[in-house]
Design a protein around this motif. Sequence first.
Motif, PDB file in Angstrom:
ATOM      1  N   PHE A 160      -7.638   4.412 -26.007  1.00  0.00           N
ATOM      2  CA  PHE A 160      -7.162   4.974 -24.751  1.00  0.00           C
ATOM      3  C   PHE A 160      -6.428   6.286 -25.018  1.00  0.00           C
ATOM      4  N   THR A 161      -5.977   6.934 -23.929  1.00  0.00           N
ATOM      5  CA  THR A 161      -5.266   8.200 -24.071  1.00  0.00           C
ATOM      6  C   THR A 161      -3.824   8.126 -23.599  1.00  0.00           C
ATOM      7  N   GLY A 162      -3.459   7.076 -22.887  1.00  0.00           N
ATOM      8  CA  GLY A 162      -2.117   6.985 -22.334  1.00  0.00           C
ATOM      9  C   GLY A 162      -1.969   7.736 -21.021  1.00  0.00           C
ATOM     10  N   ILE A 163      -3.096   8.149 -20.426  1.00  0.00           N
ATOM     11  CA  ILE A 163      -3.077   8.784 -19.109  1.00  0.00           C
ATOM     12  C   ILE A 163      -3.452   7.729 -18.073  1.00  0.00           C
ATOM     13  N   VAL A 164      -2.473   7.227 -17.343  1.00  0.00           N
ATOM     14  CA  VAL A 164      -2.677   6.136 -16.389  1.00  0.00           C
ATOM     15  C   VAL A 164      -3.582   6.601 -15.248  1.00  0.00           C
ATOM     16  N   GLU A 165      -4.598   5.796 -14.924  1.00  0.00           N
ATOM     17  CA  GLU A 165      -5.554   6.145 -13.880  1.00  0.00           C
ATOM     18  C   GLU A 165      -5.194   5.556 -12.523  1.00  0.00           C
ATOM     19  N   GLU A 166      -4.552   4.408 -12.554  1.00  0.00           N
ATOM     20  CA  GLU A 166      -4.281   3.708 -11.291  1.00  0.00           C
ATOM     21  C   GLU A 166      -3.173   2.699 -11.485  1.00  0.00           C
ATOM     22  N   ILE A 167      -2.429   2.442 -10.431  1.00  0.00           N
ATOM     23  CA  ILE A 167      -1.448   1.354 -10.433  1.00  0.00           C
ATOM     24  C   ILE A 167      -2.084   0.145  -9.775  1.00  0.00           C
ATOM     25  N   GLY A 168      -2.208  -0.945 -10.536  1.00  0.00           N
ATOM     26  CA  GLY A 168      -2.761  -2.183 -10.003  1.00  0.00           C
ATOM     27  C   GLY A 168      -1.656  -3.140  -9.577  1.00  0.00           C
ATOM     28  N   ILE A 169      -2.035  -4.215  -8.913  1.00  0.00           N
ATOM     29  CA  ILE A 169      -1.076  -5.221  -8.442  1.00  0.00           C
ATOM     30  C   ILE A 169      -1.516  -6.602  -8.929  1.00  0.00           C
ATOM     31  N   ARG A 210       3.537 -13.086 -27.136  1.00  0.00           N
ATOM     32  CA  ARG A 210       4.728 -12.981 -27.981  1.00  0.00           C
ATOM     33  C   ARG A 210       5.169 -11.533 -28.173  1.00  0.00           C
ATOM     34  N   ARG A 211       4.243 -10.609 -28.250  1.00  0.00           N
ATOM     35  CA  ARG A 211       4.557  -9.230 -28.613  1.00  0.00           C
ATOM     36  C   ARG A 211       4.797  -8.307 -27.416  1.00  0.00           C
ATOM     37  N   THR A 212       4.490  -8.766 -26.219  1.00  0.00           N
ATOM     38  CA  THR A 212       4.562  -7.891 -25.049  1.00  0.00           C
ATOM     39  C   THR A 212       5.448  -8.494 -23.957  1.00  0.00           C
ATOM     40  N   GLY A 213       5.545  -7.764 -22.861  1.00  0.00           N
ATOM     41  CA  GLY A 213       6.334  -8.243 -21.728  1.00  0.00           C
ATOM     42  C   GLY A 213       5.508  -8.901 -20.649  1.00  0.00           C
ATOM     43  N   LEU A 214       4.257  -9.267 -20.950  1.00  0.00           N
ATOM     44  CA  LEU A 214       3.405  -9.870 -19.928  1.00  0.00           C
ATOM     45  C   LEU A 214       3.930 -11.217 -19.444  1.00  0.00           C
ATOM     46  N   ASN A 215       4.709 -11.893 -20.276  1.00  0.00           N
ATOM     47  CA  ASN A 215       5.244 -13.193 -19.869  1.00  0.00           C
ATOM     48  C   ASN A 215       6.261 -13.062 -18.732  1.00  0.00           C
ATOM     49  N   ARG A 216       6.723 -11.836 -18.459  1.00  0.00           N
ATOM     50  CA  ARG A 216       7.698 -11.619 -17.395  1.00  0.00           C
ATOM     51  C   ARG A 216       7.047 -11.201 -16.074  1.00  0.00           C
ATOM     52  N   LEU A 217       5.733 -11.094 -16.058  1.00  0.00           N
ATOM     53  CA  LEU A 217       5.046 -10.676 -14.837  1.00  0.00           C
ATOM     54  C   LEU A 217       5.118 -11.739 -13.744  1.00  0.00           C
ATOM     55  N   SER A 218       5.162 -11.259 -12.514  1.00  0.00           N
ATOM     56  CA  SER A 218       5.148 -12.139 -11.348  1.00  0.00           C
ATOM     57  C   SER A 218       4.099 -11.645 -10.354  1.00  0.00           C
ATOM     58  N   ILE A 219       3.737 -12.485  -9.414  1.00  0.00           N
ATOM     59  CA  ILE A 219       2.796 -12.096  -8.367  1.00  0.00           C
ATOM     60  C   ILE A 219       3.349 -10.880  -7.614  1.00  0.00           C
ATOM     61  N   SER A 220       2.483  -9.916  -7.329  1.00  0.00           N
ATOM     62  CA  SER A 220       2.792  -8.678  -6.604  1.00  0.00           C
ATOM     63  C   SER A 220       3.433  -7.600  -7.476  1.00  0.00           C
ATOM     64  N   ASP A 221       3.687  -7.885  -8.745  1.00  0.00           N
ATOM     65  CA  ASP A 221       4.194  -6.846  -9.631  1.00  0.00           C
ATOM     66  C   ASP A 221       3.138  -5.757  -9.818  1.00  0.00           C
ATOM     67  N   LYS A 222       3.607  -4.532  -9.991  1.00  0.00           N
ATOM     68  CA  LYS A 222       2.702  -3.414 -10.220  1.00  0.00           C
ATOM     69  C   LYS A 222       2.522  -3.169 -11.715  1.00  0.00           C
ATOM     70  N   VAL A 223       1.319  -2.745 -12.115  1.00  0.00           N
ATOM     71  CA  VAL A 223       1.015  -2.503 -13.523  1.00  0.00           C
ATOM     72  C   VAL A 223       0.207  -1.212 -13.672  1.00  0.00           C
ATOM     73  N   ASN A 224       0.429  -0.510 -14.785  1.00  0.00           N
ATOM     74  CA  ASN A 224      -0.350   0.677 -15.099  1.00  0.00           C
ATOM     75  C   ASN A 224      -1.720   0.276 -15.633  1.00  0.00           C
ATOM     76  N   LEU A 225      -2.762   0.961 -15.188  1.00  0.00           N
ATOM     77  CA  LEU A 225      -4.126   0.650 -15.614  1.00  0.00           C
ATOM     78  C   LEU A 225      -4.825   1.898 -16.142  1.00  0.00           C
TER      79      LEU A 225
END
Length: 217
Positions: free
Chosen positions: A2-11, A68-83
């Motif tokens: 990847f390049t680190g240039i976010v294309e969209e914010i997902g939910i 274990r290595r990321t913060g995905l375990n803290r995600l909740s429904i309706s949270d926004k994420v970089n894609l």
Amino acid sequence: MFTGIVEEIGIIKEIIRKSQSIRLSIACSKILDDVKIGDSIAVNGICLTVTDMGSSCFFADVMPETMRRTGLNRLSISDKVNLERALKLSDRLGGHIVTGHIDGTGKVTSRIEEDNAIWLTIEADDNILKYMVMKGSVTLDGTSLTVAYVDENCFKVSLIPHTAGETILGSKNLGDQLNIECDLIGKYVEKLIYSNKLDRKVKKDISIEFLKSNGFA
């Protein structure tokens, strides 16, 4: 890659939790244009494989090691994420080389607005900070950024309005956790230097006595 240039914010649409893993359903639109099952998508900087698709979402499985290595375990429904979709060889490399393999997480300890910029201070462990270089590159939640300050306890980045508005970083507050991927080049350099030290140590341990005892002298 990847390049680190976010294309969209997902939910986050759905989270199916097991004992140590999760299955995510992420609502989005733009990045689904040419995506198929088996493709890679960076979700908050984490390379995930598309395992199924809907008309306005995709599904991905997250294994225990990633949890274990990321913060995905803290995600909740309706949270926004970089894609971000995986890089094509014909694309411009607008950010820097990003693998989607997270080195660890950091915590926002300060947020300061300066004219049109937002300064974020990130507290991280030594195994992260050792790769931070002034004016070098770092990926935070999948966003390519420049390290603007670093010391033995933290590092800082400055967000322009576009980055703050087009990614989830603009909404980060004190105590929020970020996925961190350090610059790949620094890790390779460290590995090469460490390997050379091991080689020199092995050669130094070879003596005349050692050669004689093994029938070489």
